[in-house]
Design a protein around this motif. Structure first.
Motif, short mmCIF file in Angstrom:
data_model
loop_
_atom_site.label_atom_id
_atom_site.label_comp_id
_atom_site.label_asym_id
_atom_site.label_seq_id
_atom_site.Cartn_x
_atom_site.Cartn_y
_atom_site.Cartn_z
N THR A 125 61.82 61.14 25.67
CA THR A 125 61.20 62.65 25.75
C THR A 125 60.20 62.89 26.80
N ALA A 126 59.73 64.11 27.16
CA ALA A 126 58.97 64.14 28.34
C ALA A 126 57.63 63.78 27.99
N LYS A 127 56.75 64.01 26.89
CA LYS A 127 55.44 63.63 26.83
C LYS A 127 55.43 62.18 26.50
N ALA A 128 56.06 61.28 25.84
CA ALA A 128 56.24 60.14 25.43
C ALA A 128 56.54 59.43 26.63
N GLY A 129 57.59 59.82 27.70
CA GLY A 129 57.85 59.31 28.72
C GLY A 129 56.97 59.26 29.94
N THR A 130 55.97 60.26 29.73
CA THR A 130 54.91 60.36 31.02
C THR A 130 53.83 59.59 30.51
N VAL A 131 53.31 59.42 29.51
CA VAL A 131 52.13 58.80 28.91
C VAL A 131 52.33 57.19 28.90
N GLY A 132 53.92 56.78 28.34
CA GLY A 132 54.33 55.60 28.44
C GLY A 132 54.58 54.89 29.54
N ARG A 133 54.93 55.74 30.83
CA ARG A 133 54.99 55.07 31.84
C ARG A 133 53.88 55.17 32.62
N VAL A 134 52.83 55.83 32.42
CA VAL A 134 51.59 55.68 33.09
C VAL A 134 50.80 54.70 32.81
N ALA A 135 50.72 54.41 31.43
CA ALA A 135 50.14 53.20 30.99
C ALA A 135 50.77 52.00 31.08
N TYR A 193 66.13 40.98 20.64
CA TYR A 193 64.70 41.19 20.96
C TYR A 193 64.36 41.77 19.63
N ARG A 194 62.87 41.51 19.79
CA ARG A 194 62.02 42.09 18.45
C ARG A 194 61.42 43.49 19.01
N SER A 195 61.82 44.38 18.18
CA SER A 195 61.48 45.88 18.64
C SER A 195 60.34 46.45 17.80
N LEU A 196 59.49 47.28 18.55
CA LEU A 196 58.39 47.99 18.04
C LEU A 196 58.65 49.51 18.46
N LEU A 197 58.74 50.37 17.36
CA LEU A 197 58.75 51.85 17.59
C LEU A 197 57.66 52.37 17.57
N VAL A 198 57.11 53.23 18.69
CA VAL A 198 55.92 53.97 18.91
C VAL A 198 56.12 55.47 18.76
N ALA A 199 55.46 56.17 17.97
CA ALA A 199 55.71 57.50 17.68
C ALA A 199 54.33 58.40 17.75
N SER A 254 47.00 67.96 26.76
CA SER A 254 45.51 68.12 26.22
C SER A 254 44.92 66.77 26.84
N LEU A 255 43.47 66.92 26.56
CA LEU A 255 42.74 65.72 26.95
C LEU A 255 43.01 64.60 25.92
N LYS A 256 43.65 64.76 25.01
CA LYS A 256 44.08 63.61 24.01
C LYS A 256 44.99 62.85 24.81
N ASP A 257 45.82 63.25 26.00
CA ASP A 257 46.60 62.57 26.51
C ASP A 257 46.16 61.21 27.24
N ALA A 258 44.71 61.09 27.64
CA ALA A 258 44.02 60.10 28.09
C ALA A 258 44.04 59.17 27.18
N VAL A 259 43.47 59.69 25.84
CA VAL A 259 43.46 58.66 24.76
C VAL A 259 44.82 58.05 24.40
N THR A 260 45.78 58.84 24.45
CA THR A 260 46.99 58.31 24.31
C THR A 260 47.53 57.05 25.24
N THR A 261 47.19 57.39 26.59
CA THR A 261 47.43 56.37 27.58
C THR A 261 46.59 55.06 27.34
N LEU A 305 47.82 53.26 24.40
CA LEU A 305 49.36 52.54 24.79
C LEU A 305 49.13 51.47 25.91
N PHE A 306 48.19 51.47 26.58
CA PHE A 306 47.72 50.46 27.54
C PHE A 306 47.08 49.18 26.74
N ARG A 307 46.36 49.45 25.83
CA ARG A 307 46.05 48.25 25.07
C ARG A 307 47.08 47.64 24.16
N LEU A 308 47.92 48.65 23.69
CA LEU A 308 48.98 48.12 22.98
C LEU A 308 49.97 47.10 23.77
#
Length: 326
Positions: free
Chosen positions: A66-76, A2-8, A40-47, A50-53
């Motif tokens: 992690t909690a935050k990346a796990g939430t926005v990542g799975r919502v996206a 697999y080719r992997s991409l790390l997002v942080a 914060s409201l930035k979470d909507a931007v993050t989501t 990530l959706f575009r990605l």
């Protein structure tokens, strides 16, 4: 295969950034600066980013941590899976979603209302978008699934931490370097605590214990204490140490990237956390044959092993366990 991409995301001020670890492994992360720990409201931007990605990368597997990346990542991921014309004929996008709990925020991090909100979100994400939940210890499986009722029992797998401990093999020959740096001689017992200076690690308890030890054991002999790590609470902890009269007893060593040198210098490794997943600090201390004493939270219970002698505290196979906040 697999080719992997790390997002942080971005690291809060005062926290240690482990980007160097990725660089040493030849990995160049894709950074999303809006993704940070606080809500914060930035979470909507993050989501949205990530959706575009996901639309661009078309991944086979999305693995969140992690909690935050796990939430926005799975919502996206939920939007990526279902916002497609194929849904009209029962064919959402093919992608598997895995989430790993290294720890959790279901107690001791936030107030009651926020904790209940986080728990409700995690339960919904486990049910609606997560194909597999990974935990790092049996104790954590019990907490996540049985106590907090996140995920189904058949959805969860235990994958223990994979660590390269070869750098600690010659620990006995490295004892002097860190001690010389601190000005601690061979006759002095050196007790250390390793970790981020943040509320969940409860360094306040460590300092209170040092002060109490000085009061109860006047004939203890030469003992020094070192706090290894940095974080947002450093200034307040240094102030607490001064108020307790511990300026000559406790050394704040700051963040370090040389565990192969500071663990061998210790005689005892302590941990005072209110909540843990599987703490690397205790594993690394054990790899250096250091005695450990810790609050019995999360995966610490698995690391310490069976109780050999039970009383005010627990003498276990691989260390001493104490109740949280005790």
């Amino acid at each position: 295969g697999y080719r992997s991409l790390l997002v942080a995301g971005s690291v809060p001020e005062g926290e240690e950034d482990m980007g160097y670890f990725a660089e040493e492994a030849g990995v160049t992360p894709l950074y999303i600066p809006e993704m940070s720990r606080e809500i914060s409201l930035k979470d909507a931007v993050t989501t949205w980013k990530l959706f575009r990605l996901l639309l661009r990368e078309k991944p086979d597997i999305v693995h969140t941590h992690t909690a935050k990346a796990g939430t926005v990542g799975r919502v996206a991921g939920f939007f990526y899976r279902w916002l497609t014309p194929g849904v009209l004929v029962g064919r959402p996008r093919a992608c598997k979603f895995v989430h790993t709990y290294h720890g959790h925020v279901f107690h001791s991090y936030y107030g009651r209302f926020r904790t209940k909100t986080f728990l409700a979100v995690e339960r919904a994400l486990a049910r609606m978008v997560t194909d597999r939940v990974v935990v790092v210890s049996e104790q954590q499986r019990e907490e996540i699934n049985q106590i907090f009722r996140v995920g189904r029992a058949d959805q969860i797998r235990v994958i223990r931490l994979g660590l390269d401990l070869s750098s600690f093999q010659a620990y006995a020959s490295r004892r002097r370097r860190f001690r010389d740096e601190l000005g601690v001689n061979d006759d002095t017992v050196l007790v250390g605590i390793v970790g981020r200076l943040t509320e969940i690690k409860n360094h306040e308890l460590f300092l209170q214990s040092v002060a109490r030890l000085k009061t109860l054991a006047a004939d203890l002999g030469p003992v020094r204490f070192v706090i290894i790590g940095d974080g947002s609470l450093r200034e307040s902890l240094e102030q607490q140490a001064r108020e307790l009269g511990l300026e000559k007893d406790v050394i704040f060593a700051g963040g370090r990237k040389d565990p192969e040198y500071f663990y061998p210098a210790l005689d005892i490794c302590a941990l005072t956390s209110r909540n843990e997943g599987t703490p690397l600090t205790l594993i690394e201390a054990m790899a250096n044959a250091r005695p450990v004493i810790s609050t019995t939270v999360g995966g610490v219970v698995d690391l310490l092993g069976n109780v050999v002698e039970d009383g005010q505290y627990q003498v276990c196979e691989r260390g001493v366990g104490v109740g949280p906040d005790d």
